[in-house]
Design a protein around this motif. Structure first.
Motif, PDB file in Angstrom:
ATOM      1  N   UNK A 131       0.832  -1.213   0.000  1.00  0.00           N
ATOM      2  CA  UNK A 131       0.000   0.000   0.000  1.00  0.00           C
ATOM      3  C   UNK A 131       0.867   1.263   0.000  1.00  0.00           C
ATOM      4  N   UNK A 132       2.005   1.206   0.684  1.00  0.00           N
ATOM      5  CA  UNK A 132       2.911   2.366   0.666  1.00  0.00           C
ATOM      6  C   UNK A 132       3.542   2.547  -0.714  1.00  0.00           C
ATOM      7  N   UNK A 133       3.798   1.433  -1.397  1.00  0.00           N
ATOM      8  CA  UNK A 133       4.326   1.518  -2.766  1.00  0.00           C
ATOM      9  C   UNK A 133       3.294   2.172  -3.677  1.00  0.00           C
ATOM     10  N   UNK A 134       2.048   1.725  -3.575  1.00  0.00           N
ATOM     11  CA  UNK A 134       0.971   2.304  -4.386  1.00  0.00           C
ATOM     12  C   UNK A 134       0.829   3.793  -4.071  1.00  0.00           C
ATOM     13  N   UNK A 135       0.860   4.122  -2.784  1.00  0.00           N
ATOM     14  CA  UNK A 135       0.738   5.528  -2.368  1.00  0.00           C
ATOM     15  C   UNK A 135       1.882   6.358  -2.941  1.00  0.00           C
ATOM     16  N   UNK A 136       3.073   5.795  -2.913  1.00  0.00           N
ATOM     17  CA  UNK A 136       4.241   6.498  -3.457  1.00  0.00           C
ATOM     18  C   UNK A 136       4.073   6.823  -4.929  1.00  0.00           C
ATOM     19  N   UNK A 137       3.528   5.891  -5.697  1.00  0.00           N
ATOM     20  CA  UNK A 137       3.327   6.133  -7.127  1.00  0.00           C
ATOM     21  C   UNK A 137       2.142   7.072  -7.389  1.00  0.00           C
TER      22      UNK A 137
ATOM     23  N   UNK B  35       8.530   8.981 -14.378  1.00  0.00           N
ATOM     24  CA  UNK B  35       9.237   9.856 -13.436  1.00  0.00           C
ATOM     25  C   UNK B  35       9.227  11.297 -13.931  1.00  0.00           C
ATOM     26  N   UNK B  36       9.397  11.475 -15.246  1.00  0.00           N
ATOM     27  CA  UNK B  36       9.319  12.836 -15.806  1.00  0.00           C
ATOM     28  C   UNK B  36       7.914  13.402 -15.553  1.00  0.00           C
ATOM     29  N   UNK B  37       6.900  12.567 -15.761  1.00  0.00           N
ATOM     30  CA  UNK B  37       5.514  13.010 -15.515  1.00  0.00           C
ATOM     31  C   UNK B  37       5.327  13.389 -14.045  1.00  0.00           C
ATOM     32  N   UNK B  38       5.880  12.581 -13.137  1.00  0.00           N
ATOM     33  CA  UNK B  38       5.752  12.861 -11.702  1.00  0.00           C
ATOM     34  C   UNK B  38       6.474  14.169 -11.331  1.00  0.00           C
ATOM     35  N   UNK B  39       7.627  14.412 -11.950  1.00  0.00           N
ATOM     36  CA  UNK B  39       8.366  15.663 -11.677  1.00  0.00           C
ATOM     37  C   UNK B  39       7.535  16.854 -12.157  1.00  0.00           C
ATOM     38  N   UNK B  40       6.968  16.745 -13.346  1.00  0.00           N
ATOM     39  CA  UNK B  40       6.160  17.846 -13.891  1.00  0.00           C
ATOM     40  C   UNK B  40       4.947  18.150 -13.016  1.00  0.00           C
ATOM     41  N   UNK B  41       4.373  17.098 -12.453  1.00  0.00           N
ATOM     42  CA  UNK B  41       3.178  17.282 -11.611  1.00  0.00           C
ATOM     43  C   UNK B  41       3.528  17.670 -10.172  1.00  0.00           C
ATOM     44  N   UNK B  42       4.827  17.759  -9.876  1.00  0.00           N
ATOM     45  CA  UNK B  42       5.262  18.112  -8.516  1.00  0.00           C
ATOM     46  C   UNK B  42       5.103  16.971  -7.532  1.00  0.00           C
ATOM     47  N   UNK B  43       4.993  15.735  -8.041  1.00  0.00           N
ATOM     48  CA  UNK B  43       4.826  14.592  -7.152  1.00  0.00           C
ATOM     49  C   UNK B  43       6.163  13.967  -6.758  1.00  0.00           C
ATOM     50  N   UNK B  44       7.197  14.417  -7.385  1.00  0.00           N
ATOM     51  CA  UNK B  44       8.518  13.874  -7.061  1.00  0.00           C
ATOM     52  C   UNK B  44       9.582  14.949  -7.259  1.00  0.00           C
ATOM     53  N   UNK B  45      10.444  15.086  -6.260  1.00  0.00           N
ATOM     54  CA  UNK B  45      11.571  16.022  -6.380  1.00  0.00           C
ATOM     55  C   UNK B  45      12.801  15.220  -6.775  1.00  0.00           C
TER      56      UNK B  45
END
Lengths: 143, 69
Positions: A131-137, B35-45
Motif C-alpha cells: 500500500x505504501x508503494x501504491x501511495x508512493x506512485x 518519473x518525468x511526468x511525476x516531476x512535472x506534476x510536482x509529485x517527485x523532487x
C-alpha cells in the motif's frame, strides 16, 4: 500504471482476499474455544498459501506476456526511493511481529497460535509495504 | 520550517524545446517517462544530479528549470 504499482495492487488484494478469510476463520474457531485438528489447520494454511502462490505466478506470467517487448522493467531513482521507503516500514512491522512471536508468545501460547501470529505479521508487513508503494506512485514521494 | 517549495518549468520548457516528449527527455536523462511526468506534476523532487541532467537536456541553467519559492 507502472509494473511495480500493478504488482503491489495485485499482491495486496491477494493477501487481503486470501489471508483475510483465513484469519477470520481462525478467529471464529478460537472464539468458539474449539481446537481444530492438526491436519485441518495445516490444510487450511497450505490452501491459502497455495492460492497466493498461484495468483503471484499467474500475475507474473500475464505481466511478462503483456510487456514482452520490454522484458526488463526499467527502474530509476524514483522507483528505488519508493521501494526503499515502503520496505523500511514493512521491515519494522515484520520485526515487531517476529519479536512478539519469538520472544513473548512462546511462554504462554500454543504452537498454532504462534504460527498464525507469525503469518499474520508477515501478511500485515507485506500489505503495508504494497500500500505504501501504491501511495508512493499515486500521491508522490519527497526526498 | 520554511514554507517554500520546489517547483519547476519542465513541461513548459519541454514544449519550447521543439515539443520534446516525456519519453525522449526521460531517455536523455536516464529516468522513466513516468518519473518525468511525476516531476512535472510536482509529485517527485528529483535528485540534484537528475535535476542537472534535465536542465542540460533542455539546454537551460538549473535555476531556469527549478525554482525554490
Amino acid at each position: 500504471m507502472v509494473r511495480n504499482e500493478q504488482f503491489s495492487w495485485i499482491w495486496a488484494i491477494t493477501l487481503i482476499t486470501v489471508l483475510g478469510p483465513y484469519f477470520v476463520f481462525v478467529s471464529v474457531i478460537r472464539a468458539a474455544e474449539s481446537e481444530p485438528t492438526f491436519i485441518f489447520q495445516i490444510t487450511a494454511l497450505a490452501t491459502a498459501l497455495t492460492i497466493m502462490g498461484i495468483v503471484a505466478g499467474l500475475s507474473t506470467l500475464i505481466s511478462r506476456v503483456r510487456h514482452r517487448d520490454h522484458p526488463a522493467a526499467p527502474t530509476d531513482e524514483r522507483d528505488r526511493l519508493i521501494e526503499l521507503r515502503s520496505s523500511k516500514v514493512s521491515y519494522y512491522i515484520l520485526m515487531v511481529g517476529m519479536i512478539i512471536v519469538g520472544c513473548v508468545m512462546p511462554f504462554d501460547a500454543s504452537g498454532w497460535e504462534i504460527v498464525n501470529t507469525a503469518v499474520f505479521a508477515i501478511a500485515v508487513a507485506e500489505v503495508t509495504g504494497c500500500l505504501l508503494t501504491v501511495r508512493g506512485y499515486r500521491r508522490g514521494i519527497r526526498v | 520550517m520554511s514554507e517554500r517549495q520546489l517547483s519547476n518549468s519542465v513541461r513548459k520548457l519541454r514544449f519550447l524545446a521543439d515539443e520534446m516528449t516525456q519519453e525522449s527527455l526521460g531517455t536523455q536523462v536516464g529516468v522513466t517517462r513516468q518519473t518525468i511526468a511525476a516531476i512535472e506534476q510536482g509529485k517527485y523532487s528529483p535528485t540534484l544530479e537528475t535535476a542537472f541532467r534535465i536542465a542540460d537536456a533542455l539546454g537551460k541553467d538549473l535555476t531556469d528549470v527549478f525554482n525554490w519559492n
